[in-house]
Design a protein around this motif. Structure first.
Motif, PDB file in Angstrom:
ATOM      1  N   TYR A  66       6.015 -19.807   4.724  1.00 42.97           N
ATOM      2  CA  TYR A  66       4.581 -19.538   4.607  1.00 42.97           C
ATOM      3  C   TYR A  66       4.151 -19.178   3.186  1.00 42.97           C
ATOM      4  CZ  TYR A  66       5.174 -19.292   9.642  1.00 42.97           C
ATOM      5  OH  TYR A  66       5.485 -19.594  10.948  1.00 42.97           O
ATOM      6  N   PHE A  67       5.047 -18.552   2.439  1.00 49.16           N
ATOM      7  CA  PHE A  67       4.709 -18.131   1.073  1.00 49.16           C
ATOM      8  C   PHE A  67       5.887 -18.469   0.154  1.00 49.16           C
ATOM      9  CE2 PHE A  67       2.588 -15.209   4.010  1.00 49.16           C
ATOM     10  CZ  PHE A  67       1.267 -15.391   3.647  1.00 49.16           C
ATOM     11  N   GLN A  68       5.629 -19.235  -0.895  1.00 49.42           N
ATOM     12  CA  GLN A  68       6.709 -19.628  -1.797  1.00 49.42           C
ATOM     13  C   GLN A  68       7.178 -18.472  -2.666  1.00 49.42           C
ATOM     14  OE1 GLN A  68       5.432 -23.037  -4.065  1.00 49.42           O
ATOM     15  NE2 GLN A  68       5.387 -24.391  -2.290  1.00 49.42           N
ATOM     16  N   ARG A  69       6.258 -17.585  -3.025  1.00 44.36           N
ATOM     17  CA  ARG A  69       6.572 -16.448  -3.897  1.00 44.36           C
ATOM     18  C   ARG A  69       5.833 -15.218  -3.399  1.00 44.36           C
ATOM     19  NH1 ARG A  69       4.015 -18.167  -9.262  1.00 44.36           N
ATOM     20  NH2 ARG A  69       2.354 -18.537  -7.742  1.00 44.36           N
ATOM     21  N   LYS A  70       6.267 -14.060  -3.861  1.00 42.38           N
ATOM     22  CA  LYS A  70       5.565 -12.834  -3.493  1.00 42.38           C
ATOM     23  C   LYS A  70       4.128 -12.870  -4.020  1.00 42.38           C
ATOM     24  CE  LYS A  70       6.653  -8.783  -5.342  1.00 42.38           C
ATOM     25  NZ  LYS A  70       7.320  -7.494  -5.655  1.00 42.38           N
ATOM     26  N   GLU A  71       3.940 -13.487  -5.186  1.00 42.07           N
ATOM     27  CA  GLU A  71       2.609 -13.571  -5.784  1.00 42.07           C
ATOM     28  C   GLU A  71       1.620 -14.314  -4.891  1.00 42.07           C
ATOM     29  OE1 GLU A  71       5.406 -14.168  -7.255  1.00 42.07           O
ATOM     30  OE2 GLU A  71       5.513 -13.138  -9.185  1.00 42.07           O
ATOM     31  N   ASP A  72       2.134 -15.219  -4.043  1.00 46.19           N
ATOM     32  CA  ASP A  72       1.245 -15.979  -3.170  1.00 46.19           C
ATOM     33  C   ASP A  72       0.533 -15.089  -2.159  1.00 46.19           C
ATOM     34  OD1 ASP A  72       1.989 -18.239  -4.490  1.00 46.19           O
ATOM     35  OD2 ASP A  72       3.436 -18.898  -2.983  1.00 46.19           O
ATOM     36  N   LEU A  73       1.128 -13.951  -1.848  1.00 45.09           N
ATOM     37  CA  LEU A  73       0.474 -12.992  -0.950  1.00 45.09           C
ATOM     38  C   LEU A  73      -0.771 -12.415  -1.605  1.00 45.09           C
ATOM     39  CD1 LEU A  73       3.768 -11.325   0.175  1.00 45.09           C
ATOM     40  CD2 LEU A  73       2.121 -12.301   1.782  1.00 45.09           C
TER      41      LEU A  73
ATOM     42  N   THR B 198       0.829  -1.205   0.000  1.00 42.19           N
ATOM     43  CA  THR B 198       0.000   0.000   0.000  1.00 42.19           C
ATOM     44  C   THR B 198       0.865   1.257   0.000  1.00 42.19           C
ATOM     45  OG1 THR B 198      -1.735  -1.166   1.220  1.00 42.19           O
ATOM     46  CG2 THR B 198      -1.816   1.235   1.247  1.00 42.19           C
ATOM     47  N   GLU B 199       1.972   1.208   0.737  1.00 44.29           N
ATOM     48  CA  GLU B 199       2.847   2.378   0.858  1.00 44.29           C
ATOM     49  C   GLU B 199       3.730   2.581  -0.366  1.00 44.29           C
ATOM     50  OE1 GLU B 199       6.664   3.800   3.571  1.00 44.29           O
ATOM     51  OE2 GLU B 199       5.397   2.149   4.263  1.00 44.29           O
ATOM     52  N   ARG B 200       4.311   1.483  -0.878  1.00 41.99           N
ATOM     53  CA  ARG B 200       5.328   1.603  -1.931  1.00 41.99           C
ATOM     54  C   ARG B 200       4.871   1.070  -3.291  1.00 41.99           C
ATOM     55  NH1 ARG B 200      10.500  -0.892   1.437  1.00 41.99           N
ATOM     56  NH2 ARG B 200      10.252   0.390   3.316  1.00 41.99           N
ATOM     57  N   GLY B 201       3.880   0.203  -3.263  1.00 45.84           N
ATOM     58  CA  GLY B 201       3.481  -0.469  -4.493  1.00 45.84           C
ATOM     59  C   GLY B 201       4.003  -1.895  -4.510  1.00 45.84           C
ATOM     60  N   TYR B 202       3.296  -2.759  -5.187  1.00 45.47           N
ATOM     61  CA  TYR B 202       3.645  -4.181  -5.236  1.00 45.47           C
ATOM     62  C   TYR B 202       5.005  -4.399  -5.900  1.00 45.47           C
ATOM     63  CZ  TYR B 202       3.274  -9.101  -6.687  1.00 45.47           C
ATOM     64  OH  TYR B 202       3.499 -10.435  -6.903  1.00 45.47           O
ATOM     65  N   ASP B 203       5.234  -3.778  -7.044  1.00 41.31           N
ATOM     66  CA  ASP B 203       6.468  -4.003  -7.798  1.00 41.31           C
ATOM     67  C   ASP B 203       7.700  -3.472  -7.068  1.00 41.31           C
ATOM     68  OD1 ASP B 203       5.103  -5.221  -9.852  1.00 41.31           O
ATOM     69  OD2 ASP B 203       4.880  -3.384 -11.021  1.00 41.31           O
ATOM     70  N   ARG B 204       7.523  -2.448  -6.262  1.00 45.16           N
ATOM     71  CA  ARG B 204       8.667  -1.816  -5.592  1.00 45.16           C
ATOM     72  C   ARG B 204       8.919  -2.375  -4.190  1.00 45.16           C
ATOM     73  NH1 ARG B 204       6.087   2.381  -8.200  1.00 45.16           N
ATOM     74  NH2 ARG B 204       5.001   3.036  -6.308  1.00 45.16           N
ATOM     75  N   THR B 205       8.256  -3.443  -3.859  1.00 44.18           N
ATOM     76  CA  THR B 205       8.448  -4.077  -2.549  1.00 44.18           C
ATOM     77  C   THR B 205       9.083  -5.440  -2.734  1.00 44.18           C
ATOM     78  OG1 THR B 205       6.488  -2.967  -1.633  1.00 44.18           O
ATOM     79  CG2 THR B 205       7.308  -4.896  -0.459  1.00 44.18           C
TER      80      THR B 205
ATOM     81  N   ALA C 291      -0.343  -9.920 -11.285  1.00 48.08           N
ATOM     82  CA  ALA C 291      -0.005 -11.322 -11.018  1.00 48.08           C
ATOM     83  C   ALA C 291      -0.840 -12.284 -11.870  1.00 48.08           C
ATOM     84  CB  ALA C 291      -0.209 -11.629  -9.535  1.00 48.08           C
ATOM     85  N   GLY C 292      -1.701 -11.738 -12.712  1.00 48.86           N
ATOM     86  CA  GLY C 292      -2.511 -12.581 -13.589  1.00 48.86           C
ATOM     87  C   GLY C 292      -3.632 -13.320 -12.906  1.00 48.86           C
ATOM     88  N   ARG C 293      -3.984 -12.876 -11.695  1.00 49.53           N
ATOM     89  CA  ARG C 293      -4.996 -13.596 -10.932  1.00 49.53           C
ATOM     90  C   ARG C 293      -6.391 -13.610 -11.566  1.00 49.53           C
ATOM     91  NH1 ARG C 293      -3.134 -17.175  -7.082  1.00 49.53           N
ATOM     92  NH2 ARG C 293      -0.999 -16.509  -6.663  1.00 49.53           N
ATOM     93  N   PRO C 294      -6.801 -12.535 -12.263  1.00 52.69           N
ATOM     94  CA  PRO C 294      -8.127 -12.595 -12.885  1.00 52.69           C
ATOM     95  C   PRO C 294      -8.277 -13.759 -13.857  1.00 52.69           C
ATOM     96  CG  PRO C 294      -7.345 -10.335 -12.828  1.00 52.69           C
ATOM     97  CD  PRO C 294      -6.184 -11.207 -12.419  1.00 52.69           C
ATOM     98  N   LEU C 295      -7.157 -14.185 -14.458  1.00 57.27           N
ATOM     99  CA  LEU C 295      -7.195 -15.302 -15.393  1.00 57.27           C
ATOM    100  C   LEU C 295      -6.970 -16.643 -14.715  1.00 57.27           C
ATOM    101  CD1 LEU C 295      -5.087 -13.759 -18.323  1.00 57.27           C
ATOM    102  CD2 LEU C 295      -7.577 -13.885 -18.124  1.00 57.27           C
TER     103      LEU C 295
END
Length: 212
Positions: free
Chosen positions: A62-69, A36-43, A128-132
Motif C-alpha cells: 500500500y505504501f512504498q515508503r514511510k514518506e508516502d503516509l 503522534t505518540e513517538r514522532g515521525y522519525d522515531r517510528t 519529508a519536504g512536502r511543502p516544496l
C-alpha cells in the motif's frame, strides 16, 4: 461531474476490494497513531506493521515508503477541505471576503478536530519536504476566490490572484505552525486565521480619509 462518472463512483466495491481498503486504512491509522505518540522519525515501518497487525510486506503493498503516509495525510486533508467548501464555493452568494473567511474557518476546523495528529504530521510533512513537492492546494483555492472577485469588479484590477493566493497560504501555514506549539482553547485557530485575514484585507495604515 457527469452522470456516468457519478454512477461509476457510486458502484459498491467487491469483497476483496473492501478488505484491501480496510487493511490500508488500518496501516494508515496505525502510522498516524504512532507518529503522534513517538514522532515521525522515531517510528519504523516494522513498528507500523506490528501495530496494524500485518506483515512487513503487506505495508509495501500500500505504501512504498514511510514518506508516502505523509502524502496520504495531505491528500486526506485536501479532500476534507474540498468537501467543506464544495457547496459554499459553488454558491453565487457571498462576497470575496465572506468566501475567504469560509475557507479560513474550514482550515481552522479541520486542524482543530485532530490537533494532536496535526502537530505530529505537520512536523513530518515539513521533514519529508512536502511543502516544496506538493501543489499549493490552499493557495489555488484562495486565488480562485480572488479571480471571481476580479471578474465581478469586487477586487482591484491591479491585483494578482496567484500572488494573493500564495500570500494567504503563507499566512495560513505560519499561523498553523505557531498554533501547534501552544495550548489554546477550542476555536482559537480559526479565530486567529480570520483575524489575520481581516488585517490582510483592510490593511494596517491609517488613510487620510479616516482622519476626516
Amino acid at each position: 461531474m457527469d452522470s456516468v462518472s457519478r454512477e461509476t463512483i457510486a458502484q459498491p466495491l467487491g469483497r476483496r476490494e473492501r478488505k484491501k481498503l480496510k487493511v490500508k486504512e488500518r496501516v494508515y491509522s496505525s502510522a498516524l497513531a504512532l507518529f503522534t505518540e513517538r514522532g515521525y522519525d522515531r517510528t519504523s515501518i516494522d513498528e507500523i506493521a506490528e501495530h496494524a497487525d500485518v506483515a512487513r510486506g503487506t505495508f509495501f503493498n500500500y505504501f512504498q515508503r514511510k514518506e508516502d503516509l505523509v502524502g496520504a495525510w495531505g491528500e486526506q486533508r485536501r479532500n476534507k477541505l474540498r468537501e467543506r467548501l464544495e457547496v459554499p464555493m459553488q454558491s453565487a452568494e457571498g462576497s470575496v471576503a465572506v468566501r475567504l473567511e469560509r475557507c479560513m474557518t474550514a482550515l481552522g476546523d479541520i486542524n482543530e478536530e485532530e490537533r494532536e495528529i496535526t502537530g505530529a504530521m505537520l512536523s513530518a510533512w515539513v521533514k519529508a519536504g512536502r511543502p516544496l513537492l506538493e501543489e499549493p492546494f490552499a493557495a489555488e483555492i484562495f486565488a480562485s476566490i480572488v479571480k471571481s472577485g476580479l471578474a465581478c469588479g469586487e477586487v482591484s484590477p491591479d491585483v494578482d490572484p496567484e500572488r494573493v493566493g500564495n500570500l494567504l497560504r503563507d499566512v495560513y501555514l505560519g499561523t498553523l505552525y505557531r498554533w501547534t506549539r501552544t495550548q489554546q482553547r477550542k476555536g482559537a485557530l480559526h479565530e486567529e486565521l480570520n483575524a489575520v485575514l481581516q488585517l490582510f484585507l483592510h490593511g494596517l495604515l491609517v488613510t487620510p480619509e479616516s482622519h476626516g
